[in-house]
Design a protein around this motif. Sequence first.
Motif, PDB file in Angstrom:
ATOM      1  N   SER A 169       0.831  -1.207   0.000  1.00  0.00           N
ATOM      2  CA  SER A 169       0.000   0.000   0.000  1.00  0.00           C
ATOM      3  C   SER A 169       0.861   1.251   0.000  1.00  0.00           C
ATOM      4  O   SER A 169       0.509   2.261  -0.637  1.00  0.00           O
ATOM      5  CB  SER A 169      -0.916   0.005   1.233  1.00  0.00           C
ATOM      6  OG  SER A 169      -1.732  -1.144   1.265  1.00  0.00           O
ATOM      7  N   LEU A 170       1.978   1.182   0.689  1.00  0.00           N
ATOM      8  CA  LEU A 170       2.889   2.322   0.744  1.00  0.00           C
ATOM      9  C   LEU A 170       3.391   2.671  -0.655  1.00  0.00           C
ATOM     10  O   LEU A 170       3.357   3.828  -1.080  1.00  0.00           O
ATOM     11  CB  LEU A 170       4.065   1.992   1.670  1.00  0.00           C
ATOM     12  CG  LEU A 170       5.156   3.049   1.816  1.00  0.00           C
ATOM     13  CD1 LEU A 170       4.574   4.314   2.422  1.00  0.00           C
ATOM     14  CD2 LEU A 170       6.285   2.506   2.684  1.00  0.00           C
ATOM     15  N   ALA A 226      10.370  -0.983  -6.054  1.00  0.00           N
ATOM     16  CA  ALA A 226      11.318  -1.720  -5.208  1.00  0.00           C
ATOM     17  C   ALA A 226      10.667  -2.160  -3.909  1.00  0.00           C
ATOM     18  O   ALA A 226      10.936  -3.270  -3.406  1.00  0.00           O
ATOM     19  CB  ALA A 226      12.543  -0.850  -4.922  1.00  0.00           C
ATOM     20  N   LEU A 227       9.802  -1.328  -3.337  1.00  0.00           N
ATOM     21  CA  LEU A 227       9.082  -1.711  -2.115  1.00  0.00           C
ATOM     22  C   LEU A 227       8.188  -2.922  -2.360  1.00  0.00           C
ATOM     23  O   LEU A 227       8.106  -3.830  -1.528  1.00  0.00           O
ATOM     24  CB  LEU A 227       8.252  -0.536  -1.602  1.00  0.00           C
ATOM     25  CG  LEU A 227       8.991   0.571  -0.853  1.00  0.00           C
ATOM     26  CD1 LEU A 227       8.048   1.739  -0.573  1.00  0.00           C
ATOM     27  CD2 LEU A 227       9.559   0.034   0.462  1.00  0.00           C
ATOM     28  N   ALA A 228       7.517  -2.941  -3.523  1.00  0.00           N
ATOM     29  CA  ALA A 228       6.682  -4.095  -3.863  1.00  0.00           C
ATOM     30  C   ALA A 228       7.532  -5.352  -4.027  1.00  0.00           C
ATOM     31  O   ALA A 228       7.177  -6.431  -3.547  1.00  0.00           O
ATOM     32  CB  ALA A 228       5.895  -3.822  -5.141  1.00  0.00           C
ATOM     33  N   GLY A 229       8.675  -5.222  -4.711  1.00  0.00           N
ATOM     34  CA  GLY A 229       9.569  -6.367  -4.871  1.00  0.00           C
ATOM     35  C   GLY A 229      10.110  -6.851  -3.540  1.00  0.00           C
ATOM     36  O   GLY A 229      10.235  -8.060  -3.297  1.00  0.00           O
ATOM     37  N   LEU A 230      10.445  -5.917  -2.651  1.00  0.00           N
ATOM     38  CA  LEU A 230      10.949  -6.274  -1.325  1.00  0.00           C
ATOM     39  C   LEU A 230       9.875  -6.986  -0.514  1.00  0.00           C
ATOM     40  O   LEU A 230      10.162  -7.965   0.196  1.00  0.00           O
ATOM     41  CB  LEU A 230      11.401  -5.004  -0.599  1.00  0.00           C
ATOM     42  CG  LEU A 230      12.141  -5.197   0.726  1.00  0.00           C
ATOM     43  CD1 LEU A 230      13.407  -6.018   0.523  1.00  0.00           C
ATOM     44  CD2 LEU A 230      12.478  -3.844   1.338  1.00  0.00           C
ATOM     45  N   ALA A 231       8.629  -6.524  -0.604  1.00  0.00           N
ATOM     46  CA  ALA A 231       7.529  -7.183   0.093  1.00  0.00           C
ATOM     47  C   ALA A 231       7.367  -8.620  -0.401  1.00  0.00           C
ATOM     48  O   ALA A 231       7.160  -9.552   0.392  1.00  0.00           O
ATOM     49  CB  ALA A 231       6.232  -6.403  -0.110  1.00  0.00           C
TER      50      ALA A 231
END
Length: 626
Positions: free
Chosen positions: A22-23, A199-204
């Motif tokens: 979501s972020l 990148a945040l989505a990939g990290l999640a």
Amino acid sequence: MSFYVAQIFNGLVNGGFIALMSLGLSIIFGMMRVVNFMHGAMYMLGAILAFVAGSYFGLSLWIGLVIAALLVGGLGLILERLLLSRLYKLDPAYNLLLTFGLTLIIEDVVRSFFSVTGGSFLVPSGLTGAVNLGFIFYPKYRLFVMVVSIVLCLATWLLLEKTRLGALVRAATERPDLLKCFGGNVPLLISGTFFCAAALAGLAGALAAPIRNISPFMGQEMIALTFAVVVAGGMGSIAGSVLMGFIVGILSALSAIWYPPAATAITYIVMLVVLVVRPGGIFRGVDISHFPLHYTPMTEKARRVFRSPAMGLAALAVGLVLPWFVYPVLATDIILWGLCALGFDLLFAFAGLLSFGQAAYWGASAYITGVLVAKFGFAGWEGFLLGVALSTLMGLLFGFIIAQKKGIYFSMITFAFAQIVYFVVNQFAAYTGGEDGLHDVFRGEIFGFSLQNDRVFYYVALALVALMVVFVFRILRSPFGLSLTGARENERRMMSVGYNIYLIRVQAYALSAFIISVAGGLYVLNHEFISLEAVYWRASGEPVMMTLLGGAGTIYGPMIGAAVVLLIRNSLSTVTDNGSLILGCLFVLIVLVFRRGILGELVHALLHRDRKGEAVPKEGVEATTH
């Protein structure tokens, strides 16, 4: 007591994944006004990359996290520069449609190489086992995920809200021209923002790999949940999205204690309640209610062509001969999906409302018809009439709730409602057949004529479809149709002369639900079977793709789009199983290049081929701002 505490902790872990997703989604929309449906595919790619790094190259999860973030962020950056940047001046709905097509492409490519697998072996040795927290023993890795999620969300918020870099990013999206005057590199800031969000989505996804099943379609459910969370938290509100992500995670975990099937549906129920009680979300993010959707314009001359008797007769002639060139069941599918797409287009092109809830009425009508026929012994035509009536009534009732919403809020609340319908259908498996589908929905006969012959049933369906097309023409030519178009073009002016825009939209939504319900009821009789695919979110996306492909606002364009999609899919099914890849590429091409669609572009070219020196409507449509 420890059991409930463990469930709350599990909710925080799942909430951490949702919060990170979501972020990123909220950052992209808040800073760039891009509704990124591709975010779920980025999450899936992160999990796949972490798995590949660990299983094929023997790399630790720590390195896998870095690789996932960098490569997924890099892919997002490339797609943003090559494709998304071309649509920044258009309505946000076009970005949503483009990223939907890109999702189909990414998932189908990955599906060619990977299937469902597990990655529990990826957990680092230092995070295996459980830790004693004094009141509960809890897995170390899950605790690690919870802490990392909270830290990343807090750090991102501080970066964007409390630093000079964050101020520059906000300036690049709110006043780009002014920032350029002061020497700011606006494209770099915008692309960097998209890189970080991807990148945040990939990290999640990489963090989820050790504790979730890894599959090419794992992002589908996640993106649906993420959209609901972002909308409920407030589109573009970072704090609202993060907080709502953790709240939804906890509520889902707790609801699983008492009624496990509700663990997913609770998210959409929360979103509906929040938007009804507090429109704009909990934290009231970016105000997107003033972003009306305007499809690519047509000249008045083109509109007269589409609404001419000659065009109608030509369409009817094609319909009469269609089952003699393709298999009758496929021919029936073409005209029924075309009718469904026409129901969507009534909202999209003529009311300026992008709905993602077609599956609710397509599937509800089909299942009600099927249950009445297969389980209660109704005749086929009786079940059809009752199915259409009940599904339309459901659309009318929901219309009173949803008609107050506009823009992306309208799109997402219709999407949430369709997901709730999917949940309900799946839970009453004793009647609907659940994942096995509903069989023995026999067509029966009408007025003494048997409908079991596929070609006979096609012509009965064609007669009803033709009546519905005439019905749409009557709507558009009526005072109501003119007021509907007026509300799309200038809502404030229509209100100033006494029109009730709210009631106009309620009626439009109910009429759209009625048209789609007719198509759905006939569809189940055509196949004498119905499955959960009819209420899955992809059933909402299909009419959108068909409408854009054939030509929005052209009346017959959705029929052409349905024919192209189904014929391509039917032909490819005998050659390759990568049909979604082809359709995704087609979707992207239409959104980027041919926004008038096949019929729209053809008629536009014929009408304006001799007007080289005259100004004609541009290919794009800019978002209206006030």
